[in-house]
Design a protein around this motif. Structure first.
Motif, PDB file in Angstrom:
ATOM      1  N   ARG B  19       0.798  -1.223   0.000  1.00 25.20           N
ATOM      2  CA  ARG B  19       0.000   0.000   0.000  1.00 25.20           C
ATOM      3  C   ARG B  19       0.834   1.277   0.000  1.00 25.20           C
ATOM      4  N   LEU B  20       2.145   1.153   0.222  1.00 29.33           N
ATOM      5  CA  LEU B  20       2.989   2.350   0.233  1.00 29.33           C
ATOM      6  C   LEU B  20       2.972   3.060  -1.113  1.00 29.33           C
ATOM      7  N   ASP B  21       3.227   4.351  -1.090  1.00 32.13           N
ATOM      8  CA  ASP B  21       3.326   5.129  -2.313  1.00 32.13           C
ATOM      9  C   ASP B  21       4.503   4.612  -3.147  1.00 32.13           C
ATOM     10  N   PRO B  22       4.300   4.414  -4.448  1.00 33.13           N
ATOM     11  CA  PRO B  22       5.388   3.856  -5.261  1.00 33.13           C
ATOM     12  C   PRO B  22       6.661   4.710  -5.212  1.00 33.13           C
ATOM     13  N   ARG B  23       6.485   6.043  -5.104  1.00 37.52           N
ATOM     14  CA  ARG B  23       7.678   6.904  -5.069  1.00 37.52           C
ATOM     15  C   ARG B  23       8.544   6.584  -3.858  1.00 37.52           C
ATOM     16  N   VAL B  24       7.857   6.359  -2.725  1.00 35.33           N
ATOM     17  CA  VAL B  24       8.595   6.032  -1.506  1.00 35.33           C
ATOM     18  C   VAL B  24       9.368   4.729  -1.686  1.00 35.33           C
ATOM     19  N   LYS B  25       8.699   3.756  -2.323  1.00 32.51           N
ATOM     20  CA  LYS B  25       9.354   2.461  -2.497  1.00 32.51           C
ATOM     21  C   LYS B  25      10.531   2.555  -3.451  1.00 32.51           C
ATOM     22  N   ILE B  26      10.372   3.361  -4.501  1.00 31.49           N
ATOM     23  CA  ILE B  26      11.474   3.506  -5.469  1.00 31.49           C
ATOM     24  C   ILE B  26      12.687   4.136  -4.778  1.00 31.49           C
ATOM     25  N   ILE B  27      12.435   5.235  -4.027  1.00 34.80           N
ATOM     26  CA  ILE B  27      13.545   5.915  -3.346  1.00 34.80           C
ATOM     27  C   ILE B  27      14.183   4.991  -2.314  1.00 34.80           C
ATOM     28  N   ALA B  28      13.335   4.280  -1.575  1.00 33.65           N
ATOM     29  CA  ALA B  28      13.869   3.376  -0.555  1.00 33.65           C
ATOM     30  C   ALA B  28      14.740   2.305  -1.200  1.00 33.65           C
ATOM     31  N   THR B  29      14.309   1.792  -2.328  1.00 33.24           N
ATOM     32  CA  THR B  29      15.092   0.758  -3.008  1.00 33.24           C
ATOM     33  C   THR B  29      16.437   1.315  -3.468  1.00 33.24           C
ATOM     34  N   LEU B 241       1.101  11.506  -0.580  1.00 27.65           N
ATOM     35  CA  LEU B 241       1.830  10.839   0.490  1.00 27.65           C
ATOM     36  C   LEU B 241       0.955  10.787   1.735  1.00 27.65           C
ATOM     37  N   LYS B 242       0.910   9.620   2.377  1.00 28.29           N
ATOM     38  CA  LYS B 242       0.116   9.468   3.589  1.00 28.29           C
ATOM     39  C   LYS B 242       1.055   9.290   4.782  1.00 28.29           C
ATOM     40  N   THR B 243       0.450   9.189   5.967  1.00 25.47           N
ATOM     41  CA  THR B 243       1.258   9.057   7.177  1.00 25.47           C
ATOM     42  C   THR B 243       2.252   7.910   7.062  1.00 25.47           C
ATOM     43  N   ARG B 244       1.753   6.770   6.557  1.00 27.55           N
ATOM     44  CA  ARG B 244       2.632   5.598   6.491  1.00 27.55           C
ATOM     45  C   ARG B 244       3.851   5.853   5.604  1.00 27.55           C
ATOM     46  N   ASP B 245       3.655   6.712   4.577  1.00 18.28           N
ATOM     47  CA  ASP B 245       4.779   7.015   3.701  1.00 18.28           C
ATOM     48  C   ASP B 245       5.835   7.830   4.450  1.00 18.28           C
ATOM     49  N   PHE B 246       5.369   8.813   5.261  1.00 16.71           N
ATOM     50  CA  PHE B 246       6.323   9.620   6.027  1.00 16.71           C
ATOM     51  C   PHE B 246       7.035   8.765   7.062  1.00 16.71           C
ATOM     52  N   VAL B 247       6.284   7.859   7.690  1.00 19.33           N
ATOM     53  CA  VAL B 247       6.908   6.960   8.672  1.00 19.33           C
ATOM     54  C   VAL B 247       8.001   6.140   7.995  1.00 19.33           C
ATOM     55  N   THR B 248       7.696   5.632   6.803  1.00 23.28           N
ATOM     56  CA  THR B 248       8.683   4.844   6.071  1.00 23.28           C
ATOM     57  C   THR B 248       9.938   5.670   5.785  1.00 23.28           C
ATOM     58  N   PHE B 249       9.713   6.920   5.382  1.00 24.64           N
ATOM     59  CA  PHE B 249      10.837   7.810   5.123  1.00 24.64           C
ATOM     60  C   PHE B 249      11.708   7.974   6.365  1.00 24.64           C
ATOM     61  N   ALA B 250      11.043   8.171   7.490  1.00 23.22           N
ATOM     62  CA  ALA B 250      11.767   8.353   8.757  1.00 23.22           C
ATOM     63  C   ALA B 250      12.604   7.108   9.071  1.00 23.22           C
ATOM     64  N   LEU B 251      11.972   5.936   8.918  1.00 23.67           N
ATOM     65  CA  LEU B 251      12.687   4.687   9.186  1.00 23.67           C
ATOM     66  C   LEU B 251      13.878   4.537   8.252  1.00 23.67           C
ATOM     67  N   GLU B 252      13.639   4.904   6.995  1.00 21.28           N
ATOM     68  CA  GLU B 252      14.695   4.812   5.985  1.00 21.28           C
ATOM     69  C   GLU B 252      15.870   5.720   6.359  1.00 21.28           C
ATOM     70  N   ALA B 253      15.554   6.916   6.861  1.00 17.85           N
ATOM     71  CA  ALA B 253      16.608   7.859   7.262  1.00 17.85           C
ATOM     72  C   ALA B 253      17.419   7.281   8.416  1.00 17.85           C
ATOM     73  N   ILE B 254      16.723   6.674   9.383  1.00 20.20           N
ATOM     74  CA  ILE B 254      17.422   6.067  10.523  1.00 20.20           C
ATOM     75  C   ILE B 254      18.350   4.951  10.041  1.00 20.20           C
ATOM     76  N   PHE B 255      17.807   4.137   9.145  1.00 15.84           N
ATOM     77  CA  PHE B 255      18.556   3.018   8.572  1.00 15.84           C
ATOM     78  C   PHE B 255      19.826   3.539   7.892  1.00 15.84           C
ATOM     79  N   LEU B 256      19.682   4.593   7.096  1.00 16.65           N
ATOM     80  CA  LEU B 256      20.818   5.157   6.372  1.00 16.65           C
ATOM     81  C   LEU B 256      21.877   5.678   7.346  1.00 16.65           C
ATOM     82  N   ALA B 257      21.398   6.405   8.369  1.00 16.11           N
ATOM     83  CA  ALA B 257      22.308   6.963   9.373  1.00 16.11           C
ATOM     84  C   ALA B 257      23.087   5.832  10.062  1.00 16.11           C
ATOM     85  N   LEU B 258      22.342   4.792  10.410  1.00 14.40           N
ATOM     86  CA  LEU B 258      22.942   3.635  11.083  1.00 14.40           C
ATOM     87  C   LEU B 258      24.063   3.038  10.240  1.00 14.40           C
TER      88      LEU B 258
END
Ligand SMILES: Nc1ncnc2c1ncn2[C@@H]1O[C@H](COP(=O)(O)OP(=O)(O)O)[C@@H](O)[C@H]1O
Ligand SMILES: [Mg+2]
Lengths: 278, 266
Positions: B19-29, B241-258
């Motif tokens: 259900r995530l926005d495709p843009r979020v998934k593309i960037i995350a990938t 973009l919905k809440t879940r998309d922003f949450v995913t972005f946040a998680l992705e940022a943490i992952f990258l920082a880690l």
């Protein structure tokens, strides 16, 4: 030559999320020289069944005997089977590829390893048999023919292999009434001339009622009923329940209150005259 | 047979990942791929694998289905592994005639293999959980800022959409034509290279004819419905973009920082 199919099952994409059971415990026998019509709703498994009869699909379980040989056993030569069993697919004109009609028809016989004279002879015969003028069409590109002619050339390509069993999957689909009639006439002629087993899938109940010695009804991958056209088309309720109709002439006579199962025009006229006399 | 190809296949389901926005998934990938190349030790790969495992579990795509997609690349994997293990110079630990294996070679080969496997599973998670149409929609939107520089982002996305849409159709068509020619006695399985190549002509010619016919029909159908490219075109599904998309972005940022911190530390 006879065909005996026993408890044939086929499952597409086994083990995948898209797994689908296409045939369930199909058993039947076809005697030599019979013309069998297969009818069934779209997606009922007709094409799947046909492809089993010349080994293009592998059975999930069950056996298929063609002239006494069980073709589901390992080690059976597929080339031998395809020599005996000719299959004309739906819209066969999309398989044409050669530069000329004669060459295209010669492709099948060529694969059988025949002599050049034999091949030429068969090509001539087959093109004439499907109702085309050999001299006129032999050098033309198959791509510039009319739809009905293309279909005829494609069928000739299989007929030229002289199969003892000729299978046709909806050979008249998408043709105009004239070409439709020509193709059916041609199928009947080939059948009568060669005495082969002919298996014909059709959506036209009238054609099946008129031509077939036996009729098979398939629904949801199961063989619902097999019998003479009279036997099958007297079961109007059963056919309706699997989404099929009666031939128009049969339906018409039923409406008039004629008790017998009428399948052709002549009988219908006789019955209706009788009805008036009463 | 030919239908078994699963590369780029979509697995229908209704998971949070789907259900995530495709843009979020593309960037995350894309980020995931970059991260795979930042990482150069086992702890880092461990983190990447754990994140990927979590994504797979949440996406509810069966593991067996994902693994099937790996099969075709097994050869490439093996090849790069062999190449790395024998070619890299360094401290020699095993030798036989002209072959020698070095400590560095093993390390690089193992890392590269892990990297490739994670990379392929990671990117196939994108296509497994995103419908081809949303995927190209997402790409179009991500590329749309470039339209100002006359970059044909809509046209490129449309071409990709059509290509993706017709892969299964053409595979089906190939299957059908091959069967039809087999019924006419064609033999694709035996004989030498030349014979096999020649046996394909009766398949390729009808296939090309079909492809052109399909292309023509499609072009006609699109014109009949007044298709005229990207300008002033509105869409049926607006991407928001919905809440879940922003949450995913946040998680992705943490992952990258880690990953970056981890790479610095070791
Ligand atoms: N190559 C295939 N792969 C997967 N499923 C198939 C394939 N061909 C047919 N099917 C499925 O098998 C069922 C029977 O199809 P088919 O034999 O073509 O029916 P019919 O010829 O009676 O219309 C259908 O539900 C169809 O979706
Ligand atoms: Mg069919």
């Amino acid at each position: 030559m006879s065909i005996k199919v026993t408890k044939l099952n086929h499952i597409y994409d086994k083990g995948m999320p898209t797994e689908q059971k296409a045939l369930t415990d199909v058993s039947f026998e076809i005697a030599d020289g019979e013309l069998v019509g297969i009818i069934g709703h779209t997606g009922s498994g007709k094409s799947t069944l046909l492809q089993h009869l010349n080994g293009l699909l592998k059975a999930s379980s069950g056996s298929i005997e063609i002239g006494g040989t069980d073709i589901t056993r390992p080690g059976v030569s597929m080339v031998e089977i395809r020599k005996k069993v000719g299959l004309v697919f739906q819209y066969p004109e999309y398989q044409l590829f050669e530069v000329s009609v004669a060459k295209d028809v010669a492709y099948g016989p060529g694969n059988l390893g025949l002599s050049q004279e034999e091949i030429d002879q068969r090509v001539r015969e087959a093109i004439a048999l499907v109702g085309l003028d050999y001299e006129k069409v032999k050098d033309r590109s198959p791509f510039e023919l009319s739809g009905g002619q293309k279909r005829a050339v494609a069928i000739a390509g299989v007929v030229a292999m002289k199969p003892e069993v000729l299978i046709l999957d909806e050979p008249t689909a998408g043709l105009d009434p004239r070409a439709h009639k020509d193709i059916l006439r041609m199928i009947r002629e080939v059948h009568e001339k060669t005495g082969n087993i002919t298996i014909l899938v059709s959506h036209n109940m009238g054609d099946v009622a008129e031509m077939a010695d036996k009729v098979m009804v398939i629904d949801g991958g199961k063989l619902v009923i097999m019998g003479t056209p009279e036997e099958v088309f007297s079961r109007g309720e059963l056919l309706k329940s699997v989404g099929l109709d009666l031939p128009p002439i049969t339906e018409f006579c039923n409406e008039l209150g004629i008790k017998d199962t009428v399948l052709d025009m002549d009988t219908a006229v006789g019955k209706i005259v009788d009805l008036f006399k009463e | 047979m030919i239908r078994d190809i699963t590369l780029g296949q979509y697995y229908a389901s209704d998971s949070p990942i789907h259900r995530l926005d495709p843009r979020v998934k593309i960037i995350a990938t894309l980020l995931f791929i970059i991260e795979l190349f930042i990482v150069d030790n086992f702890i880092g790969f461990g983190i990447c694998a754990a994140v990927l495992a979590a994504v797979i579990i949440v996406s509810r795509v069966p593991l067996s289905f994902i693994m099937r997609g790996l099969k075709p690349i097994l050869f490439i994997l093996f090849f790069t592994f062999a190449l790395n293990i024998f070619m890299v110079k360094g401290e020699v630990i095993w030798e036989w005639k002209f072959l020698h294996i070095t400590r560095e070679g093993i390390q690089i080969a193992v890392f590269m293999a892990i990297r490739l496997v994670l990379l392929i599973i990671g990117s196939s998670m994108l296509t497994l959980t995103t419908k081809p149409l949303s995927l190209t929609d997402g790409i179009e939107r991500l590329l749309s800022p470039l339209a100002r520089f006359k970059f044909p982002s809509h046209e490129i996305a449309m071409m990709m959409t059509i290509a993706l849409r017709f892969i299964p159709t053409l595979l089906e068509e190939t299957d059908k034509i091959m069967k039809a020619q087999q019924a006419r006695g064609a033999d694709f399985e035996s004989g030498g290279l030349m014979k096999r190549a020649k046996a394909l002509i009766p398949v390729l010619v009808p296939l090309f004819v079909s492809a052109f016919r399909i292309a023509q029909d499609l072009a006609m159908a699109m014109e009949a419905r007044c298709y005229h490219g990207g300008e002033n075109r509105t869409r049926m599904h607006e991407m928001k973009l919905k809440t879940r998309d922003f949450v995913t972005f946040a998680l992705e940022a943490i992952f990258l920082a880690l990953i970056i911190i981890e790479a610095r530390m070791f």
